[in-house]
Design a protein around this motif. Structure first.
Motif, mmCIF file in Angstrom:
data_model
loop_
_atom_site.group_PDB
_atom_site.id
_atom_site.type_symbol
_atom_site.label_atom_id
_atom_site.label_comp_id
_atom_site.label_asym_id
_atom_site.label_seq_id
_atom_site.Cartn_x
_atom_site.Cartn_y
_atom_site.Cartn_z
ATOM 1 N N ASN A 2 31.132 36.382 39.229
ATOM 2 C CA ASN A 2 32.472 36.926 39.446
ATOM 3 C C ASN A 2 33.230 36.965 38.110
ATOM 4 O O ASN A 2 33.107 36.065 37.293
ATOM 5 C CB ASN A 2 33.199 36.035 40.458
ATOM 6 N N LYS A 3 34.022 38.011 37.897
ATOM 7 C CA LYS A 3 34.647 38.190 36.582
ATOM 8 C C LYS A 3 35.661 37.095 36.243
ATOM 9 O O LYS A 3 35.842 36.762 35.059
ATOM 10 C CB LYS A 3 35.299 39.563 36.483
ATOM 11 N N SER B 61 33.457 34.194 35.142
ATOM 12 C CA SER B 61 32.929 34.485 33.813
ATOM 13 C C SER B 61 34.000 34.313 32.737
ATOM 14 O O SER B 61 33.726 33.812 31.639
ATOM 15 C CB SER B 61 32.372 35.911 33.764
ATOM 16 N N THR B 62 35.227 34.717 33.055
ATOM 17 C CA THR B 62 36.335 34.548 32.104
ATOM 18 C C THR B 62 36.610 33.077 31.843
ATOM 19 O O THR B 62 36.779 32.657 30.691
ATOM 20 C CB THR B 62 37.603 35.233 32.638
#
Length: 210
Positions: A46-47, A50-51
């Protein structure tokens, strides 16, 4: 220093858990990150997850993110929340065994925020020292965390004000009801998945990494 995560397999209560691990040679701490709801396409890729991984990586932390049971290559099937807390606990033990005595930070997003909170509470009760707990857009209206959160670990709650998945007002009311000291950050004009706001999210998290 390599910034590339390595795929690892962790023995969980329902079988192997698929995970990505970054071992920082001079880690200032270790971080475990829990992903959104397994039945709503939530994965460790999921972004938002990941961030978070990139932010803590760049700040000098070793990191571990993993797929809950039944997600990706992780064995098993959805565990109604309780099973996912057990998965997170197994992953945390794996990480702590490799970094004994190193400060631990726990992070989670949405469903994973509640899992992260419950994990932190379990670890604290066992005497594990925790640096900080980050709960992003916690789905407290659908996931009971009553009495399961840590009491001494510093807590930061980050809630998008235009969240279309988690009701912001429910999170604010829950925040008001908490007995322990904590920080609630409201992100204006921000949707649940932080669309267009990931840079803002980085700027909020980075200075709060102890």
């Amino acid at each position: 220093m390599s910034t590339r995560e390595n795929p690892v397999s962790i023995e969980g209560p329902s079988g192997a858990l698929e995970a990505l691990y970054l071992d920082h040679p001079d880690a200032r701490g270790v971080v475990i990150i829990c992903h959104p709801h397994p039945l709503l396409d939530g994965t460790m890729h999921n972004k938002v997850i990941s961030t978070l991984q990139r932010v803590v990586r760049d700040a000098g932390f070793s990191t571990l993110r993993f797929n809950f049971r039944g997600v990706g290559r992780s064995a098993g099937s959805y565990g109604e929340g309780a099973g996912e807390i057990d998965d997170a606990y197994a992953a945390a033990q794996w990480l702590l065994e490799r970094h004994p005595g190193v400060p631990l930070t726990v992070m989670g997003f949405s469903f994973g925020a509640c899992v992260a909170g419950c994990l932190a509470g379990r670890l604290e009760k066992e005497g594990q020292s925790l640096t900080r707990l980050f709960m992003l857009a916690p789905s407290v209206e659908r996931f009971d965390v009553e009495g399961k959160l840590p009491l001494r670990c510093p807590l930061t709650v980050i809630q998008p004000e235009a969240d279309e998945v988690v009701t912001p007002e429910k999170v604010y009311a829950w925040s008001e009801s908490l007995q322990q000291s904590h920080e609630l950050i409201k992100v204006p004009e921000c949707s649940h998945f932080f669309h267009g706001k990931l840079t803002d999210l980085k700027a909020l998290v980075q200075p709060r990494l102890d």
